[in-house]
Design an enzyme around this catalytic site. Structure first.
Site, mmCIF file in Angstrom:
data_model
loop_
_atom_site.group_PDB
_atom_site.id
_atom_site.type_symbol
_atom_site.label_atom_id
_atom_site.label_comp_id
_atom_site.label_asym_id
_atom_site.label_seq_id
_atom_site.Cartn_x
_atom_site.Cartn_y
_atom_site.Cartn_z
ATOM 1 N N LYS A 13 -0.641 2.947 19.008
ATOM 2 C CA LYS A 13 -1.385 2.741 17.748
ATOM 3 C C LYS A 13 -1.919 1.314 17.671
ATOM 4 O O LYS A 13 -3.084 1.093 17.384
ATOM 5 C CB LYS A 13 -0.470 2.997 16.522
ATOM 6 C CG LYS A 13 0.149 4.374 16.472
ATOM 7 C CD LYS A 13 1.004 4.564 15.228
ATOM 8 C CE LYS A 13 2.219 3.666 15.161
ATOM 9 N NZ LYS A 13 3.238 3.951 16.196
ATOM 10 N N ARG A 87 3.829 6.012 6.402
ATOM 11 C CA ARG A 87 4.861 6.666 7.202
ATOM 12 C C ARG A 87 5.638 7.672 6.368
ATOM 13 O O ARG A 87 6.506 8.367 6.916
ATOM 14 C CB ARG A 87 5.824 5.625 7.745
ATOM 15 C CG ARG A 87 5.521 5.166 9.184
ATOM 16 C CD ARG A 87 6.543 4.127 9.506
ATOM 17 N NE ARG A 87 6.829 3.815 10.848
ATOM 18 C CZ ARG A 87 6.270 2.822 11.549
ATOM 19 N NH1 ARG A 87 5.260 2.143 11.083
ATOM 20 N NH2 ARG A 87 6.715 2.517 12.743
ATOM 21 N N ARG A 126 7.538 -2.814 26.825
ATOM 22 C CA ARG A 126 6.662 -3.586 25.939
ATOM 23 C C ARG A 126 7.245 -4.990 25.770
ATOM 24 O O ARG A 126 8.448 -5.173 25.625
ATOM 25 C CB ARG A 126 6.557 -2.908 24.569
ATOM 26 C CG ARG A 126 5.830 -3.778 23.529
ATOM 27 C CD ARG A 126 5.320 -2.992 22.353
ATOM 28 N NE ARG A 126 6.358 -2.500 21.473
ATOM 29 C CZ ARG A 126 6.127 -1.757 20.382
ATOM 30 N NH1 ARG A 126 4.878 -1.409 20.062
ATOM 31 N NH2 ARG A 126 7.113 -1.337 19.628
ATOM 32 N N ARG A 155 11.033 -7.130 21.667
ATOM 33 C CA ARG A 155 11.447 -6.912 20.280
ATOM 34 C C ARG A 155 12.853 -6.326 20.277
ATOM 35 O O ARG A 155 13.125 -5.416 21.060
ATOM 36 C CB ARG A 155 10.485 -5.927 19.601
ATOM 37 C CG ARG A 155 9.256 -6.576 19.016
ATOM 38 C CD ARG A 155 8.221 -5.574 18.560
ATOM 39 N NE ARG A 155 8.723 -4.451 17.765
ATOM 40 C CZ ARG A 155 7.950 -3.530 17.218
ATOM 41 N NH1 ARG A 155 6.628 -3.596 17.358
ATOM 42 N NH2 ARG A 155 8.446 -2.538 16.524
ATOM 43 N N ARG A 166 14.669 4.992 16.395
ATOM 44 C CA ARG A 166 13.333 5.049 15.778
ATOM 45 C C ARG A 166 12.666 6.393 16.049
ATOM 46 O O ARG A 166 11.945 6.915 15.206
ATOM 47 C CB ARG A 166 12.470 3.895 16.291
ATOM 48 C CG ARG A 166 12.862 2.579 15.616
ATOM 49 C CD ARG A 166 12.493 1.396 16.467
ATOM 50 N NE ARG A 166 11.068 1.250 16.577
ATOM 51 C CZ ARG A 166 10.459 0.719 17.638
ATOM 52 N NH1 ARG A 166 11.151 0.310 18.665
ATOM 53 N NH2 ARG A 166 9.151 0.605 17.650
HETATM 54 P P1 ADP Z 1 6.222 0.838 16.151
HETATM 55 O O1 ADP Z 1 5.714 -0.051 17.222
HETATM 56 O O2 ADP Z 1 7.532 1.448 16.398
HETATM 57 O O3 ADP Z 1 5.231 1.838 15.660
HETATM 58 P P2 ADP Z 1 6.083 -0.945 13.855
HETATM 59 O O4 ADP Z 1 5.850 -2.318 14.330
HETATM 60 O O5 ADP Z 1 4.960 -0.170 13.261
HETATM 61 O O6 ADP Z 1 6.742 -0.135 15.060
HETATM 62 O O7 ADP Z 1 7.297 -0.907 12.831
HETATM 63 C C1 ADP Z 1 8.524 -1.562 13.083
HETATM 64 C C2 ADP Z 1 9.491 -1.296 11.946
HETATM 65 O O8 ADP Z 1 8.917 -1.770 10.698
HETATM 66 C C3 ADP Z 1 9.805 0.167 11.687
HETATM 67 O O9 ADP Z 1 10.856 0.631 12.534
HETATM 68 C C4 ADP Z 1 10.227 0.111 10.212
HETATM 69 O O10 ADP Z 1 11.530 -0.445 10.066
HETATM 70 C C5 ADP Z 1 9.253 -0.903 9.624
HETATM 71 N N1 ADP Z 1 7.997 -0.286 9.116
HETATM 72 C C6 ADP Z 1 6.732 -0.517 9.562
HETATM 73 N N2 ADP Z 1 5.841 0.193 8.867
HETATM 74 C C7 ADP Z 1 6.544 0.878 7.933
HETATM 75 C C8 ADP Z 1 6.185 1.819 6.912
HETATM 76 N N3 ADP Z 1 4.915 2.175 6.697
HETATM 77 N N4 ADP Z 1 7.189 2.329 6.147
HETATM 78 C C9 ADP Z 1 8.468 1.971 6.323
HETATM 79 N N5 ADP Z 1 8.872 1.124 7.274
HETATM 80 C C10 ADP Z 1 7.934 0.567 8.082
HETATM 81 P P1 ADP Z 2 2.593 1.383 18.871
HETATM 82 O O1 ADP Z 2 1.789 0.409 18.068
HETATM 83 O O2 ADP Z 2 2.190 2.815 18.631
HETATM 84 O O3 ADP Z 2 4.067 1.192 18.736
HETATM 85 P P2 ADP Z 2 1.644 -0.120 21.208
HETATM 86 O O4 ADP Z 2 0.168 -0.154 21.068
HETATM 87 O O5 ADP Z 2 2.417 -1.341 20.917
HETATM 88 O O6 ADP Z 2 2.248 1.142 20.408
HETATM 89 O O7 ADP Z 2 1.980 0.355 22.710
HETATM 90 C C1 ADP Z 2 3.316 0.409 23.206
HETATM 91 C C2 ADP Z 2 3.370 -0.205 24.611
HETATM 92 O O8 ADP Z 2 2.655 0.622 25.526
HETATM 93 C C3 ADP Z 2 2.734 -1.595 24.704
HETATM 94 O O9 ADP Z 2 3.473 -2.345 25.645
HETATM 95 C C4 ADP Z 2 1.307 -1.317 25.203
HETATM 96 O O10 ADP Z 2 0.822 -2.403 25.986
HETATM 97 C C5 ADP Z 2 1.528 -0.062 26.082
HETATM 98 N N1 ADP Z 2 0.414 0.881 26.018
HETATM 99 C C6 ADP Z 2 -0.349 1.238 24.950
HETATM 100 N N2 ADP Z 2 -1.271 2.177 25.275
HETATM 101 C C7 ADP Z 2 -1.073 2.450 26.608
HETATM 102 C C8 ADP Z 2 -1.716 3.333 27.547
HETATM 103 N N3 ADP Z 2 -2.728 4.152 27.201
HETATM 104 N N4 ADP Z 2 -1.244 3.316 28.811
HETATM 105 C C9 ADP Z 2 -0.215 2.503 29.173
HETATM 106 N N5 ADP Z 2 0.420 1.656 28.343
HETATM 107 C C10 ADP Z 2 -0.001 1.610 27.060
#
Ligand code: ADP
Ligand code: ADP
Length: 215
Positions: A13, A87, A126, A155, A166
């Site tokens: 995302k 979410r 990551r 992280r 998660r």
């Molecule tokens: P991911 O890479 O897993 O999609 P995020 O960076 O979006 O993770 O979120 C990390 C953490 O921040 C989540 O595990 C949750 O604790 C909190 N968080 C982020 N967005 C939301 C949301 N919209 N509602 C509730 N908690 C959230």
């Molecule tokens: P989210 O925001 O949904 O948690 P991220 O964009 O942070 O996901 O992506 C998670 C990990 O996977 C990061 O280390 C990113 O660089 C890698 N990644 C994202 N998209 C791809 C893809 N299409 N192929 C391989 N690795 C990816």
């Protein structure tokens, strides 16, 4: 443009939202980033959110909404791509209500679909830049050699135990949210397997098909 990215942790995302934001001048609103910044700055909201984030649990709706609403207001409720928000159905309802009031409804909710095995591969490798928050992947998008390696960290919630937690939270919460957006006719599934460029191309195709992008 008014878009939402949905999908499990590690689906890509953030990666795809950043690309769209750069290409079309959108505000990339990641509630995860906003929460981490609040924790870093030790704001009262950050202090309340910290235990939830560390446990891999969702932060309470009211706290997340406060951050998301303020970020949306900065660009007058337009030109945004939401990443990791909403979410919960409650968050989605608050968002809809606000956007309805200002006459700028959501255009598309992109639902990135990625199987669990790939999610674990993506999340466990990551890495993030401690200061800029820039996102890397040790195999697919490694940090450039001129970046100080001591600033590249994992992280805490990307360690295996927290990833599992998660994913469980995601499984327990995403279905009602998906149904909510499917019922509104806004949800479009996007296959998130493949290279970052391949996924970007699929997203572009969806945005064109939905009439969000005209070129
Ligand atoms: P991911 O890479 O897993 O999609 P995020 O960076 O979006 O993770 O979120 C990390 C953490 O921040 C989540 O595990 C949750 O604790 C909190 N968080 C982020 N967005 C939301 C949301 N919209 N509602 C509730 N908690 C959230
Ligand atoms: P989210 O925001 O949904 O948690 P991220 O964009 O942070 O996901 O992506 C998670 C990990 O996977 C990061 O280390 C990113 O660089 C890698 N990644 C994202 N998209 C791809 C893809 N299409 N192929 C391989 N690795 C990816």
């Amino acid at each position: 443009m008014r878009l939402v990215f949905m999908g499990p942790p590690g689906a890509g995302k953030g990666t795809q939202a950043k690309r769209l934001a750069a290409a079309y001048g959108l505000r990339h609103i990641s509630t995860g980033d906003l929460i981490r910044a609040a924790i870093q700055n030790e704001t009262p909201l950050g202090q309340k959110a910290k235990p939830y984030l560390e446990a891999g649990q969702l932060v309470p709706d009211e706290l997340v909404w406060e951050l998301a609403r303020a970020a949306l207001a900065e660009r007058h409720y337009d030109h945004f791509v939401l990443d990791g928000f909403p979410r919960t159905v409650q968050q989605a309802e608050w968002l809809d209500e606000l956007l309805r009031q200002v006459g700028r409804p959501l255009q598309v909710v992109l639902n990135l679909i990625v199987p669990d095995e790939l999610i674990i591969k993506r999340l466990s490798r990551r890495r993030v830049h401690k200061i800029t928050g820039e996102n890397y992947h040790l195999d697919f998008n490694p940090p450039p050699p001129d970046v100080d390696p001591s600033l590249i960290i994992q992280r805490p919630d990307d360690r295996p135990e927290a990833i599992r937690q998660r994913l469980e939270v995601y499984r327990a919460t995403h279905e009602p949210l998906e149904q909510y957006y499917r019922a509104c006719g806004l949800l479009v599934d996007v296959d998130g397997v493949g290279s970052m460029d391949e996924v970007s191309a699929r997203i572009q195709a969806v945005l064109k098909a939905q009439g969000v992008l005209t070129a």
